[in-house]
Design an enzyme around this catalytic site. Structure first.
Site, PDB file in Angstrom:
ATOM      1  N   GLY A  66       1.093  -1.062   0.308  1.00  0.00           N
ATOM      2  CA  GLY A  66      -0.035   0.146  -0.386  1.00  0.00           C
ATOM      3  C   GLY A  66       0.909   1.519   0.251  1.00  0.00           C
ATOM      4  N   GLN A  87       2.616   9.728   1.772  1.00  0.00           N
ATOM      5  CA  GLN A  87       4.359   9.091   1.707  1.00  0.00           C
ATOM      6  C   GLN A  87       4.935   9.730   0.411  1.00  0.00           C
ATOM      7  OE1 GLN A  87       2.616   5.275   2.304  1.00  0.00           O
ATOM      8  NE2 GLN A  87       5.329   4.814   2.853  1.00  0.00           N
ATOM      9  N   CYS A 143       7.415  -0.709   6.010  1.00  0.00           N
ATOM     10  CA  CYS A 143       6.703   0.382   5.315  1.00  0.00           C
ATOM     11  C   CYS A 143       7.770   1.073   4.384  1.00  0.00           C
ATOM     12  CB  CYS A 143       6.534   1.576   6.357  1.00  0.00           C
ATOM     13  SG  CYS A 143       5.780   3.253   5.696  1.00  0.00           S
ATOM     14  N   LEU A 144       7.649   1.264   3.173  1.00  0.00           N
ATOM     15  CA  LEU A 144       8.079   1.829   1.884  1.00  0.00           C
ATOM     16  C   LEU A 144       9.201   2.918   2.619  1.00  0.00           C
ATOM     17  CD1 LEU A 144       5.682   1.006  -0.329  1.00  0.00           C
ATOM     18  CD2 LEU A 144       7.515  -0.224  -0.424  1.00  0.00           C
ATOM     19  N   HIS A 153      -2.733   0.451   8.626  1.00  0.00           N
ATOM     20  CA  HIS A 153      -1.619   0.930   8.232  1.00  0.00           C
ATOM     21  C   HIS A 153      -1.836   2.265   7.113  1.00  0.00           C
ATOM     22  CE1 HIS A 153       3.113   0.460   7.634  1.00  0.00           C
ATOM     23  NE2 HIS A 153       3.076   1.962   6.426  1.00  0.00           N
ATOM     24  N   GLU A 154      -2.302   2.263   5.902  1.00  0.00           N
ATOM     25  CA  GLU A 154      -2.470   3.171   5.033  1.00  0.00           C
ATOM     26  C   GLU A 154      -3.154   4.182   5.388  1.00  0.00           C
ATOM     27  OE1 GLU A 154      -0.116   2.809   3.033  1.00  0.00           O
ATOM     28  OE2 GLU A 154       0.516   1.580   2.950  1.00  0.00           O
ATOM     29  N   HIS A 156      -0.924   7.099   8.241  1.00  0.00           N
ATOM     30  CA  HIS A 156      -0.704   7.669   6.812  1.00  0.00           C
ATOM     31  C   HIS A 156      -1.426   8.862   7.257  1.00  0.00           C
ATOM     32  CE1 HIS A 156       3.544   5.913   6.407  1.00  0.00           C
ATOM     33  NE2 HIS A 156       2.659   4.480   6.088  1.00  0.00           N
TER      34      HIS A 156
END
Length: 171
Positions: free
Chosen positions: A47, A52, A89-90, A131-132, A135
């Site tokens: 995701g 981000q 996480c990216l 998670h997303e 953010h």
């Protein structure tokens, strides 16, 4: 379209609250398309949230194995159960930690056509949704880590979580 740069941990934008999308227009659709392209161009992805990539809007793209999901102004309306598992996480490439999340979630969101939808997720999909959406509120997975360290993906080396959190404090 273009692959966008993913902001690394420590960037203050990651700690800011994203603003709602007021109007679905060409700019919103371009953002969704570029985020999807960025997601698919990145290894280890599930995701991506707009903050981000430096855009403070409440937009998420995800693919947890069943195809692309686009969430506009998502809001978790129900949580139940509990699961603990490794999460990454990216914006924290190469690191992961043990995180506690709800096992089941329901999310109210808009789709690309502006229609309100209720999505339900269990297990990994529920983790991705939480998670997303975190953010979008300036919350990072390190805020939920259950131990006092993160692990490096390749070396398994531990990094002290307090050092990471100091780098990611809200500005």
């Amino acid at each position: 379209m273009a692959v966008k740069q993913i902001l690394p941990f420590g960037d203050p934008i990651l700690r800011k609250v994203a603003k709602p999308v007021d109007e679905l227009n060409a700019k919103t659709f371009k953002l969704l398309d570029e985020m999807a392209e960025t997601l698919y161009a990145t290894d280890g992805r599930a995701g991506l949230a707009a903050p981000q990539v430096g855009i403070l809007r409440r937009v998420v793209v995800m693919d947890c194995g069943d195809g692309l999901m686009e969430l506009i102004n998502p809001e978790i309306i129900e949580k139940s159960g509990e699961q603990i598992g490794m999460e990454a996480c990216l914006s924290f490439p190469g690191y992961y930690g043990n995180v506690k999340r709800a096992e089941h979630v329901k999310v109210k969101t808009l789709n690309r056509q502006g229609e309100e939808m209720i999505l339900a997720g269990d297990g990994f999909l529920a983790v991705c949704m939480q998670h997303e959406i975190d953010h979008l509120d300036g919350i990072l997975f390190v805020d939920h880590v259950q131990e006092k360290w993160l692990y490096h993906e390749k070396t398994r080396q531990k990094i002290d979580l307090l050092d990471v959190i100091r780098l990611t404090k809200k500005a």
